[in-house]
Design an enzyme around this catalytic site. Structure first.
Site, PDB file in Angstrom:
ATOM      1  CE  LYS A  22      -3.806   2.054   2.716  1.00  0.00           C
ATOM      2  NZ  LYS A  22      -4.696   1.833   3.869  1.00  0.00           N
ATOM      3  CB  SER A  33      -7.862   3.574   2.607  1.00  0.00           C
ATOM      4  OG  SER A  33      -7.028   3.152   3.678  1.00  0.00           O
ATOM      5  CB  SER A  85      -8.230   0.962   5.895  1.00  0.00           C
ATOM      6  OG  SER A  85      -8.888   2.196   5.931  1.00  0.00           O
TER       7      SER A  85
END
Lengths: 85, 460
Positions: free
Chosen positions: B83, B159, B183
């Site tokens: 990420k 996310s 997330s």
């Protein structure tokens, strides 16, 4: 909390101006009003926090509390218990 | 696979087995995922940055090490996506924001990446997220908006979206996300993969852009619970790893039915959840209804904590570069500047009360089960809808208490969209959750499903 009457709206706008100024932020009126709508919703969540019956002696949550609990679960059989555990 | 004519590996464990048998090399595996990314990522938007040359060089080294007898373990030669709020040497960390300063973490690997590389893993790229892990998909930003691989018109969840979507599409075999309010688990559920939220503090956070200092964790993500365990163990301090409990059939699982009713779970999601509970019953688990207290209050506490802590990190930059933050991110973060210290402390006191209540509940049951999210993924760019969906989650409860949780694929709703089974446990119960996850996945095939994304030249 924001209210829908005009005087309440004016006070809310003035409060937003002060809060943003204190935070060192300069935004135009349209941005401030948009933030105010978002913030009113957020404030409703804060009110929810004060509606919880929190015992007087309740200390705030500390991340070290959960982190330190590893010491308890990792203790070997017969290992001494300490206050810090 | 491209070269061998075999199918793409179903998991890290599958690829590791093939690498050791000589049926597959790390180089072939990395080339295969790169070809899949070439073919698919234009539609999926999973990568912010790829390092094809670096990944191939690392794969060559991995193959040479194995030939020389150096085996770093099951992650040796396995391609990962990271990420883009986690630092990786040789690739910029953008935070998916024009406001991001350069040279974050001195350009060095985050500690979790150091540990994964030490275990032989290969980073193939940085995966897309929402701005600083708190914004929303924003077509006005010069970054990809990750799509759901099961329906490209829909959101992948957030996310850690690019990590989840890319795993489902086979752009890498393992990934890292982060989880501050769900997330890691939400995109895992909506992309049909497995995501673990470890206990707060279990994995190092240096080299990770902070969002909520008291909530943030690095989240291992993969197709299976067994693979998540491999990633988790490679990143953990050995001294902090618990031995497996070897969970028997006597697990007691609590279901907060009243909360689920209040959240208004979609019938399709609820039906999948009931099916999943039946599987767990079949494994010997005892399912009981429980009263999970303070859910909306803890969600508010999570919101307040994240805003204040986010402002603490972003405030100076946000003052200088207000317009470089997207609306969703700056509106969420600035709330922290407008919160009083007593409000923040009240949030922490409510977290204490709720955690004490959860401890009491977890004295009577081992696990709390629920759908990871009450609804199926919404369409992209319906921003108000997305914001509303995030307000009816159960995931943030586990961040506020600091306890571990896992999202497991539990099937597809009538529209063919994935949903997740969420299991939460006591502090440091990761291994128990992974044990149950492995046993659940031994009885189900949801985790083995793959999205129909069309033929990929050279791959099955």
């Amino acid at each position: 909390m924001a209210t829908h009457d005009q005087s309440g709206q004016a006070r809310w706008t003035a409060a937003m101006d002060q809060l943003l100024w204190l935070a060192g932020l300069e935004v135009d009126a349209a941005e401030r009003d948009r933030l105010a709508r978002t913030f009113a919703h957020y404030r409703a969540g804060i009110e929810l926090l004060y509606a919880v019956e929190v015992p007087e002696a309740t200390r705030p949550y500390l991340v070290t509390d959960v982190d330190a609990s590893v010491l308890v679960t990792h203790r070997e059989p017969g290992e001494a218990t300490t206050e810090s555990d | 696979m491209a070269e061998g004519g075999e199918e793409f590996p179903a998991s890290i464990a599958d690829a590791a087995s093939r690498i050791r048998s000589g049926a597959l090399s790390a180089h072939e595996l990395v080339r295969a995922v790169q070809r899949r990314a070439d073919a698919l990522d234009g539609r999926l938007g999973c990568f912010v940055t790829r390092d094809d040359a670096g990944a191939l060089a690392a794969a060559g080294r991995a193959d040479r090490e194995l030939s020389a007898g150096l085996d770093r373990g099951p992650l040796h030669g396995i391609p990962l996506g990271i990420k883009d709020i986690i630092a990786v040497e040789g690739m910029p960390t953008t935070g998916q924001s024009p406001s991001m300063r350069e040279n974050f973490h001195g350009g060095r690997d985050a500690e979790v990446v150091v540990r994964l590389r030490r275990a032989g893993a290969i980073v193939v790229g940085k995966t897309s997220t929402m701005e600083y892990a708190i914004g929303m998909p924003d077509p006005a930003h010069p970054f990809p908006s990750p799509r759901n691989p099961y329906c490209l018109e829909r959101w992948a969840g957030g996310s850690s979206s690019g990590s989840a979507s890319g795993l489902a599409a086979g752009l890498f075999l393992g990934a890292l996300g982060t989880d501050t309010g769900g997330s890691g688990r939400l995109p895992a559920a909506w992309c049909g993969i497995t995501g673990l939220k470890p206990t707060y503090g279990a994995l190092p956070l240096d080299g990770v852009i902070p969002l909520g200092y008291t909530h943030d964790v690095v989240a291992p993500m993969a197709r299976t619970a067994a693979d998540c365990r491999l990633l988790y163990e490679a990143m953990s301090e050995p001294s902090r790893l618990h031995s497996r409990r070897g969970s028997s059939g006597s697990v007691r699982i609590g279901v907060p039915y009243a909360v689920l009713e209040e959240l208004g779970c979609a019938p399709g999601v609820m039906a999948l959840f009931e099916d999943a509970l039946e599987v767990l019953r079949g494994l010997g688990a005892q399912i009981v209804a429980v009263d999970l207290k303070y859910v909306p209050e803890v969600r508010a506490a999570n919101d307040v904590s994240m805003a204040v802590e986010g402002w603490s990190y972003h405030g100076p930059n946000l003052r200088e570069r207000w317009e470089d933050y997207g609306w969703q991110a700056r509106a969420a973060i600035v709330r922290g500047a407008l919160t009083t210290a007593p409000d923040y402390l009240q949030a922490q006191r409510v977290r204490r009360v709720a955690t004490d209540a959860l401890d009491e509940l977890l004295g009577r049951v081992d696990i709390i089960a629920a759908p990871t999210h009450p609804f199926s993924p919404p369409k992209m760019f319906e921003l108000e809808l997305l914001g509303g969906l995030l307000e009816v989650n159960l995931t943030s409860f586990w961040n506020s208490c600091g306890y571990p949780a896992i999202s497991l694929p539990m099937g597809f709703d009538p529209d063919g969209l994935p949903a997740g089974l969420h299991l939460g446990g006591k502090a440091h119960a990761e291994q128990s959750l992974l044990d149950i996850g492995e046993r659940f996945q031994a009885e189900t095939a949801h985790h083995a499903a793959t999205p129909h994304l069309g033929a990929i030249h050279g791959n099955s």
